[in-house]
Design an enzyme around this catalytic site. Structure first.
Site, PDB file in Angstrom:
ATOM      1  N   LYS A   1      42.540  42.686  49.810  1.00 27.61           N
ATOM      2  CA  LYS A   1      42.647  41.096  50.021  1.00 27.61           C
ATOM      3  C   LYS A   1      43.346  40.626  48.538  1.00 27.61           C
ATOM      4  O   LYS A   1      43.077  40.878  47.517  1.00 27.61           O
ATOM      5  CB  LYS A   1      41.202  40.646  49.627  1.00 27.61           C
ATOM      6  CG  LYS A   1      40.446  41.051  50.848  1.00 27.61           C
ATOM      7  CD  LYS A   1      38.860  40.684  50.675  1.00 27.61           C
ATOM      8  CE  LYS A   1      38.135  41.447  49.493  1.00 27.61           C
ATOM      9  NZ  LYS A   1      36.952  41.160  49.503  1.00 27.61           N
TER      10      LYS A   1
ATOM     11  N   GLY B   1      31.744  33.941  47.209  1.00 23.64           N
ATOM     12  CA  GLY B   1      31.142  34.470  48.408  1.00 23.64           C
ATOM     13  C   GLY B   1      32.338  34.613  49.695  1.00 23.64           C
ATOM     14  O   GLY B   1      32.069  35.147  50.713  1.00 23.64           O
ATOM     15  N   THR B   2      33.685  34.435  48.938  1.00 16.30           N
ATOM     16  CA  THR B   2      34.550  34.273  50.181  1.00 16.30           C
ATOM     17  C   THR B   2      34.871  35.720  50.629  1.00 16.30           C
ATOM     18  O   THR B   2      35.015  36.243  52.016  1.00 16.30           O
ATOM     19  CB  THR B   2      36.101  33.980  49.598  1.00 16.30           C
ATOM     20  OG1 THR B   2      35.989  34.899  48.273  1.00 16.30           O
ATOM     21  CG2 THR B   2      36.357  32.879  49.296  1.00 16.30           C
ATOM     22  N   GLY B   3      34.456  36.848  49.907  1.00 16.70           N
ATOM     23  CA  GLY B   3      34.618  38.298  50.170  1.00 16.70           C
ATOM     24  C   GLY B   3      33.683  38.748  51.255  1.00 16.70           C
ATOM     25  O   GLY B   3      33.842  39.358  52.128  1.00 16.70           O
ATOM     26  N   CYS B   4      32.380  38.393  50.810  1.00  9.65           N
ATOM     27  CA  CYS B   4      31.164  38.399  51.714  1.00  9.65           C
ATOM     28  C   CYS B   4      31.509  38.015  53.080  1.00  9.65           C
ATOM     29  O   CYS B   4      31.035  38.858  54.087  1.00  9.65           O
ATOM     30  CB  CYS B   4      29.941  37.952  51.281  1.00  9.65           C
ATOM     31  SG  CYS B   4      29.728  38.350  49.367  1.00  9.65           S
TER      32      CYS B   4
ATOM     33  N   THR C   1      35.036  29.149  45.640  1.00 10.07           N
ATOM     34  CA  THR C   1      35.224  30.330  46.539  1.00 10.07           C
ATOM     35  C   THR C   1      34.276  31.372  46.081  1.00 10.07           C
ATOM     36  O   THR C   1      34.528  32.632  46.425  1.00 10.07           O
ATOM     37  CB  THR C   1      36.812  31.101  45.975  1.00 10.07           C
ATOM     38  OG1 THR C   1      36.641  31.054  44.439  1.00 10.07           O
ATOM     39  CG2 THR C   1      37.703  30.096  46.308  1.00 10.07           C
TER      40      THR C   1
HETATM   41  N1  LIG Z   1      42.005  29.786  47.084  1.00  4.98           N
HETATM   42  C1  LIG Z   1      42.207  30.603  48.462  1.00  4.98           C
HETATM   43  N2  LIG Z   1      42.913  29.966  49.128  1.00  4.98           N
HETATM   44  C2  LIG Z   1      43.185  30.614  50.403  1.00  4.98           C
HETATM   45  N3  LIG Z   1      42.384  31.858  50.705  1.00  4.98           N
HETATM   46  C3  LIG Z   1      41.719  32.273  49.718  1.00  4.98           C
HETATM   47  C4  LIG Z   1      41.502  31.720  48.497  1.00  4.98           C
HETATM   48  N4  LIG Z   1      40.637  32.560  47.758  1.00  4.98           N
HETATM   49  C5  LIG Z   1      40.562  33.788  48.502  1.00  4.98           C
HETATM   50  N5  LIG Z   1      41.183  33.533  49.437  1.00  4.98           N
HETATM   51  C6  LIG Z   1      41.104  34.498  50.920  1.00  4.98           C
HETATM   52  O1  LIG Z   1      39.568  34.788  50.889  1.00  4.98           O
HETATM   53  C7  LIG Z   1      39.466  36.105  51.517  1.00  4.98           C
HETATM   54  C8  LIG Z   1      38.498  36.605  50.199  1.00  4.98           C
HETATM   55  O2  LIG Z   1      39.313  37.244  49.027  1.00  4.98           O
HETATM   56  P1  LIG Z   1      39.047  37.324  47.707  1.00  4.98           P
HETATM   57  O3  LIG Z   1      40.083  38.270  47.066  1.00  4.98           O
HETATM   58  O4  LIG Z   1      38.766  36.144  47.170  1.00  4.98           O
HETATM   59  O5  LIG Z   1      37.752  38.289  47.929  1.00  4.98           O
HETATM   60  P2  LIG Z   1      36.491  38.576  46.858  1.00  4.98           P
HETATM   61  O6  LIG Z   1      37.206  38.493  45.458  1.00  4.98           O
HETATM   62  O7  LIG Z   1      36.021  39.827  47.183  1.00  4.98           O
HETATM   63  O8  LIG Z   1      35.494  37.379  47.228  1.00  4.98           O
HETATM   64  P3  LIG Z   1      33.862  37.463  46.385  1.00  4.98           P
HETATM   65  O9  LIG Z   1      33.781  38.503  45.471  1.00  4.98           O
HETATM   66  O10 LIG Z   1      33.749  36.040  45.790  1.00  4.98           O
HETATM   67  O11 LIG Z   1      33.169  37.462  47.615  1.00  4.98           O
HETATM   68  C9  LIG Z   1      40.928  36.650  51.667  1.00  4.98           C
HETATM   69  O12 LIG Z   1      41.337  36.717  52.943  1.00  4.98           O
HETATM   70  C10 LIG Z   1      41.813  35.830  50.595  1.00  4.98           C
HETATM   71  O13 LIG Z   1      43.028  35.925  50.970  1.00  4.98           O
HETATM   72  C1  LIG Z   2      24.233  39.650  46.009  1.00  3.58           C
HETATM   73  C2  LIG Z   2      25.990  39.231  45.864  1.00  3.58           C
HETATM   74  N1  LIG Z   2      26.704  39.969  46.650  1.00  3.58           N
HETATM   75  C3  LIG Z   2      28.223  39.683  46.632  1.00  3.58           C
HETATM   76  C4  LIG Z   2      28.543  38.812  45.452  1.00  3.58           C
HETATM   77  C5  LIG Z   2      30.247  38.703  45.457  1.00  3.58           C
HETATM   78  O1  LIG Z   2      30.572  37.530  45.846  1.00  3.58           O
HETATM   79  C6  LIG Z   2      27.651  38.052  44.792  1.00  3.58           C
HETATM   80  N2  LIG Z   2      28.156  37.299  43.988  1.00  3.58           N
HETATM   81  N3  LIG Z   2      26.432  38.362  44.879  1.00  3.58           N
END
Ligand SMILES: Nc1ncnc2c1ncn2[C@@H]1O[C@H](COP(=O)(O)OP(=O)(O)OP(=O)(O)O)[C@@H](O)[C@H]1O
Ligand SMILES: Cc1ncc(CO)c(N)n1
Length: 264
Positions: free
Chosen positions: A173, A206-209, A204
């Protein structure tokens, strides 16, 4: 109804972890179930404390799902230490569920560690080989592949290294990439790029979750991996665009943008 399980940590502020997973799965029309492995005291600003659930209770929670209901997909999120990783890996080997999606959560958005540094070898040796898809962000992929990622071609090289650890596919990602939000899917044959413009927002959390739960839901619904990732990238982009301004820090996305109008 398709059934999807999340094995992850609890975020009481509701934007990440188990709470984000259940909201996302519900928004996809699948039946959401959860095994909580850690309770995190956190909000949109910071992580205050982490308390792990006992290994016995983690074991028993997973058994209780498979004794009764079963799963069409499993999403794995925050696993804070190597004992928890081994416990979950053993249960996956026992029940052999389909469609395992691992989000290898290491840090919260504010930079606090959610996984102990010394557990990375267990992640690599025991969990990654069991997964159909792993969805690291750039800092996580750097740790797993042991290389610096600065360009799109670095993202592809790191994806290959991670795939060689034994999972079926990698979605690296690029939310942390300077420039567009580009994610790269590698299944051992083809690289597929999913690109959107970077949305200018601090919300953003929880975007990854959310993305990994959306992919698990779409796999459970029967979509191919490529289709599932494509649909889920559209879902997370809309969820970020329609943010709901909760909290004082990095707020959550809007998991239910399809169901209600934030202006209403
Ligand atoms: N500002 C943004 N605009 C558009 N897409 C975004 C943005 N930030 C993240 N994304 C998208 O959101 C998804 C999650 O990516 P990200 O790299 O933020 O995950 P993450 O760091 O694991 O998130 P978290 O740890 O907060 O749950 C990917 O598809 C990424 O491209
Ligand atoms: C419990 C939990 N899982 C995942 C993340 C990463 O976004 C967070 N902030 N908290």
């Amino acid at each position: 109804m398709k059934k999807v399980l999340t094995i992850a940590g609890s975020d009481p502020s509701g934007g990440a972890g188990i709470q984000a997973d259940i909201k996302t799965m519900s928004a996809h029309g699948v039946y959401a179930m959860s095994v909580i492995v850690s309770i995190v005291a956190e909000n949109t600003m910071r992580v205050i404390d982490i308390e792990d659930v006992s290994l016995k209770m983690i074991d028993e929670q997973i058994d209780s799902i498979y004794e009764d209901i079963g799963t069409d997909a499993v999403k794995i999120g925050m696993l804070s230490n190597s004992d928890i990783m081994s416990t979950v890996a053993d249960k996956l080997l026992e029940y052999k569920p389909n469609n395992i999606v691992l989000d290898p959560v290491m840090y919260a958005k504010g930079g606090n560690a959610l996984m102990q540094e010394n557990s990375i070898n267990t992640l690599i040796e025991k969990l990654i080989p069991l997964c159909d898809l792993i969805t690291p962000n750039i800092p996580e992929a750097e740790k797993i592949s042991q290389m610096k990622i600065s360009t799109l071609s670095d993202m592809k090289e790191a994806s290959e290294k991670i795939l060689n650890l034994g999972c079926r596919a990698v979605l690296l990602k690029g939310g942390h990439y300077i420039g567009d939000a580009i994610d790269v899917l590698y299944d051992g044959n083809t690289f597929t790029e999913y690109k959107t413009e970077k949305i200018d927002t601090k919300n953003t959390h929880g975007t990854g979750c959310t993305l990994s739960s959306s992919i698990a839901s779409n796999l459970a619904l029967g979509y191919s991996l490529e289709e599932a990732v494509s649909l889920s990238k559209k879902y997370i982009t809309e969820a970020i665009k329609n943010d709901i301004h909760i909290g004082k820090g990095n707020g959550p996305v809007n998991h239910f943008f399809n169901f209600f109008n934030k202006e209403a």
